[in-house]
Motif scaffolding. Structure first.
Motif, PDB file in Angstrom:
ATOM      1  N   LEU A   4       0.861  -1.191   0.000  1.00 36.62           N
ATOM      2  CA  LEU A   4       0.000   0.000   0.000  1.00 36.62           C
ATOM      3  C   LEU A   4       0.893   1.235   0.000  1.00 36.62           C
ATOM      4  O   LEU A   4       1.670   1.455   0.938  1.00 36.62           O
ATOM      5  CB  LEU A   4      -0.888   0.013   1.250  1.00 36.62           C
ATOM      6  N   VAL A   5       0.797   2.038  -1.066  1.00 34.48           N
ATOM      7  CA  VAL A   5       1.602   3.264  -1.150  1.00 34.48           C
ATOM      8  C   VAL A   5       0.722   4.437  -0.716  1.00 34.48           C
ATOM      9  O   VAL A   5      -0.366   4.629  -1.269  1.00 34.48           O
ATOM     10  CB  VAL A   5       2.095   3.529  -2.591  1.00 34.48           C
ATOM     11  N   ILE A   6       1.184   5.210   0.254  1.00 32.76           N
ATOM     12  CA  ILE A   6       0.425   6.399   0.664  1.00 32.76           C
ATOM     13  C   ILE A   6       0.888   7.567  -0.202  1.00 32.76           C
ATOM     14  O   ILE A   6       2.081   7.911  -0.215  1.00 32.76           O
ATOM     15  CB  ILE A   6       0.633   6.726   2.155  1.00 32.76           C
ATOM     16  N   LEU A   7      -0.059   8.145  -0.938  1.00 34.60           N
ATOM     17  CA  LEU A   7       0.275   9.264  -1.823  1.00 34.60           C
ATOM     18  C   LEU A   7       0.161  10.571  -1.054  1.00 34.60           C
ATOM     19  O   LEU A   7      -0.885  10.871  -0.481  1.00 34.60           O
ATOM     20  CB  LEU A   7      -0.662   9.304  -3.030  1.00 34.60           C
ATOM     21  N   GLU A  20       7.640   8.507  -7.297  1.00 38.06           N
ATOM     22  CA  GLU A  20       8.865   7.696  -7.204  1.00 38.06           C
ATOM     23  C   GLU A  20       8.612   6.486  -6.286  1.00 38.06           C
ATOM     24  O   GLU A  20       9.062   5.373  -6.572  1.00 38.06           O
ATOM     25  CB  GLU A  20      10.024   8.530  -6.647  1.00 38.06           C
ATOM     26  N   ALA A  21       7.882   6.732  -5.198  1.00 36.79           N
ATOM     27  CA  ALA A  21       7.579   5.625  -4.265  1.00 36.79           C
ATOM     28  C   ALA A  21       6.705   4.573  -4.944  1.00 36.79           C
ATOM     29  O   ALA A  21       6.862   3.369  -4.699  1.00 36.79           O
ATOM     30  CB  ALA A  21       6.893   6.168  -3.010  1.00 36.79           C
ATOM     31  N   VAL A  22       5.788   5.027  -5.832  1.00 41.94           N
ATOM     32  CA  VAL A  22       4.971   4.052  -6.581  1.00 41.94           C
ATOM     33  C   VAL A  22       5.873   3.220  -7.493  1.00 41.94           C
ATOM     34  O   VAL A  22       5.716   1.988  -7.587  1.00 41.94           O
ATOM     35  CB  VAL A  22       3.869   4.763  -7.409  1.00 41.94           C
ATOM     36  N   ALA A  23       6.861   3.881  -8.133  1.00 44.53           N
ATOM     37  CA  ALA A  23       7.813   3.134  -8.981  1.00 44.53           C
ATOM     38  C   ALA A  23       8.560   2.101  -8.129  1.00 44.53           C
ATOM     39  O   ALA A  23       8.768   0.957  -8.556  1.00 44.53           O
ATOM     40  CB  ALA A  23       8.795   4.094  -9.652  1.00 44.53           C
ATOM     41  N   GLY A  24       8.939   2.488  -6.903  1.00 44.70           N
ATOM     42  CA  GLY A  24       9.615   1.552  -5.989  1.00 44.70           C
ATOM     43  C   GLY A  24       8.694   0.390  -5.632  1.00 44.70           C
ATOM     44  O   GLY A  24       9.111  -0.774  -5.616  1.00 44.70           O
ATOM     45  N   VAL A  93       4.263   1.780   1.926  1.00 47.24           N
ATOM     46  CA  VAL A  93       5.403   2.447   1.289  1.00 47.24           C
ATOM     47  C   VAL A  93       5.098   3.927   1.130  1.00 47.24           C
ATOM     48  O   VAL A  93       3.985   4.302   0.757  1.00 47.24           O
ATOM     49  CB  VAL A  93       5.673   1.796  -0.096  1.00 47.24           C
ATOM     50  N   MET A  94       6.086   4.767   1.438  1.00 51.35           N
ATOM     51  CA  MET A  94       5.943   6.214   1.217  1.00 51.35           C
ATOM     52  C   MET A  94       7.259   6.786   0.723  1.00 51.35           C
ATOM     53  O   MET A  94       8.302   6.113   0.791  1.00 51.35           O
ATOM     54  CB  MET A  94       5.543   6.926   2.511  1.00 51.35           C
ATOM     55  N   ALA A  95       7.222   8.013   0.256  1.00 51.12           N
ATOM     56  CA  ALA A  95       8.456   8.735  -0.054  1.00 51.12           C
ATOM     57  C   ALA A  95       9.009   9.297   1.253  1.00 51.12           C
ATOM     58  O   ALA A  95       8.241   9.609   2.169  1.00 51.12           O
ATOM     59  CB  ALA A  95       8.150   9.870  -1.016  1.00 51.12           C
ATOM     60  N   HIS A  96      10.335   9.461   1.330  1.00 51.71           N
ATOM     61  CA  HIS A  96      10.942   9.942   2.582  1.00 51.71           C
ATOM     62  C   HIS A  96      10.895  11.473   2.624  1.00 51.71           C
ATOM     63  O   HIS A  96      11.906  12.160   2.505  1.00 51.71           O
ATOM     64  CB  HIS A  96      12.377   9.430   2.692  1.00 51.71           C
ATOM     65  N   TYR A 161      14.086   5.903  -7.007  1.00 56.92           N
ATOM     66  CA  TYR A 161      13.402   5.445  -8.224  1.00 56.92           C
ATOM     67  C   TYR A 161      13.000   6.680  -9.026  1.00 56.92           C
ATOM     68  O   TYR A 161      12.892   7.769  -8.476  1.00 56.92           O
ATOM     69  CB  TYR A 161      12.154   4.623  -7.879  1.00 56.92           C
ATOM     70  N   GLN A 162      12.769   6.472 -10.318  1.00 61.84           N
ATOM     71  CA  GLN A 162      12.403   7.589 -11.195  1.00 61.84           C
ATOM     72  C   GLN A 162      10.878   7.667 -11.337  1.00 61.84           C
ATOM     73  O   GLN A 162      10.241   6.657 -11.670  1.00 61.84           O
ATOM     74  CB  GLN A 162      12.992   7.375 -12.602  1.00 61.84           C
TER      75      GLN A 162
END
Ligand SMILES: Cc1cc2nc3c(=O)[nH]c(=O)nc-3n(C[C@H](O)[C@H](O)[C@H](O)COP(=O)(O)OP(=O)(O)OC[C@H]3O[C@@H](n4cnc5c(N)ncnc54)[C@H](O)[C@@H]3O)c2cc1C
Length: 323
Positions: A4-7, A20-24, A93-96, A161-162
């Motif tokens: 689960l990616v938190i946007l 980028e986190a979604v790409a990861g 998963v999230m971006a830092h 990630y890009q």
């Protein structure tokens, strides 16, 4: 549930680092054979649903509540706790980002799920997920395996990630109920921290001309500015240039500056110290000009030019202008 990616939302759009986190997460999904979903949280997330649906994911999960109108550590961590309780994701998963640094440790404390922050890469070894993060000012890489039954909370470092590599699809949408009461929110948050005080967002610049100590003196800065203008690029710098006061601090790249991932990073007179490299190694193409053929930046560069920048750069700018 898988991953689960938190946007995160920033200035009325989905934060670039969240993509980028979604790409990861998509990379994790390929290697672990898990599905990816995304979570949109807020008082009204409707402006972002369409964009989220365009991702190659299973579904967009929506958690709306009026108390999520403004960011608060208490409100966001409690909302995510409830979503985790209901959905049982293997990984969140999230971006830092600054916001994640604020509230994800609290989610970890509330749920018991281990938090692996600032991850730079992911691999599956014999099917076992291994997350790598840098330690001791990036001198060491540490491989981390998440164990326990609570799943894991993962934040990816900027440019790990890009955003361009996110695969597109057509996802379903689903609501999840969360309940919050005002008493649960015991803190007021100030306005979001600004990465750049100068109104320049280097993190989304496509081309960057970056200047190092090799430029020699402040009076030579126009050489670089001329090249940046010819390329339509943003100017950035290594720390000595900023410390000398030749450029403002928001233009510094590196471990104590910004992390960038442009399509082209032009490093002129930069040696390639690790503290600089951690901020620009996610660049898609790197051109380095340095008079020292042994300069560490050349280990990273896609195009290495050994020579005096004072001779090369003005001619290059002239050539670009006339072409
Ligand atoms: C805690 C900590 C945090 C730090 N954070 C950062 C950070 O965020 N960002 C950062 O950049 N640094 C940071 N540093 C500093 C970092 O360690 C390096 O000192 C710095 O990156 C070096 O900058 P530079 O490459 O411009 O200079 P130098 O290392 O001095 O390199 C200059 C280069 O220019 C070349 N050169 C000289 N003249 C010419 C010429 N005429 N033409 C072509 N090439 C020429 C030389 O060969 C050399 O390779 C940090 C250090 C510490 C301890």
């Amino acid at each position: 549930m898988g991953i689960l990616v938190i946007l995160e939302q920033k200035e009325n759009s989905i934060h670039r680092m969240s993509l980028e986190a979604v790409a990861g997460a998509q990379d994790m999904s390929d290697k672990l054979n898990m599905e990816v979903s995304v979570l949109l949280m807020g008082a009204d997330v409707s402006p972002h649903v369409e964009k989220a649906q365009e991702l190659e994911i299973k579904e967009v999960v929506i958690a709306q509540h009026e108390l999520l109108n403004e960011y608060s550590c208490d409100g966001f961590s409690e909302a995510v706790r409830q979503v985790i309780e209901k959905e049982s994701p293997d990984y969140v998963v999230m971006a830092h980002t600054y916001m994640v640094r604020d509230f994800l440790p609290r989610v970890s404390a509330l749920t018991g799920a281990p938090f692996v922050p600032d991850v730079v890469s992911f691999q599956a070894i014999d099917g076992e997920p291994v997350f790598t993060k840098q330690m001791f000012n990036s001198k060491l890489g540490s491989d981390i395996i998440v164990n326990g039954s609570q799943g894991g909370l993962i934040s990816f470092q900027s440019a790990a990630y890009q955003a361009d590599s996110v695969r597109k699809g057509n996802a379903a949408v689903r609501d999840v109920d969360i309940s919050l009461v005002p008493d649960q929110i015991r803190s007021d948050s100030e306005a979001p921290f600004q990465e750049s005080s100068g109104g320049v967002d280097l993190t989304s610049a496509e081309v960057i001309v970056s200047i190092g100590r090799g430029i020699g003196e402040e009076s030579k800065m126009p050489i670089a500015e001329e090249l940046a203008s010819a390329l339509g690029a943003e100017i950035a710098a290594s720390r000595p240039v900023v410390d000398s006061g030749w450029l403002p601090s928001f233009r510094q790249i590196g471990s104590s500056g910004q992390n960038v991932s442009p399509k082209l990073y032009f490093a002129m007179g930069i040696s390639g110290a690790i503290q600089h490299v951690v901020g620009m190694k996610g660049s898609q193409n790197i051109i380095a000009i340095n008079k020292d053929p042994e300069a560490p930046i050349f280990e990273l560069a896609d195009y290495a030019v050994v020579g005096d920048l004072h001779e090369i750069v003005p001619k290059l700018a002239e050539e670009i202008r006339s072409s």
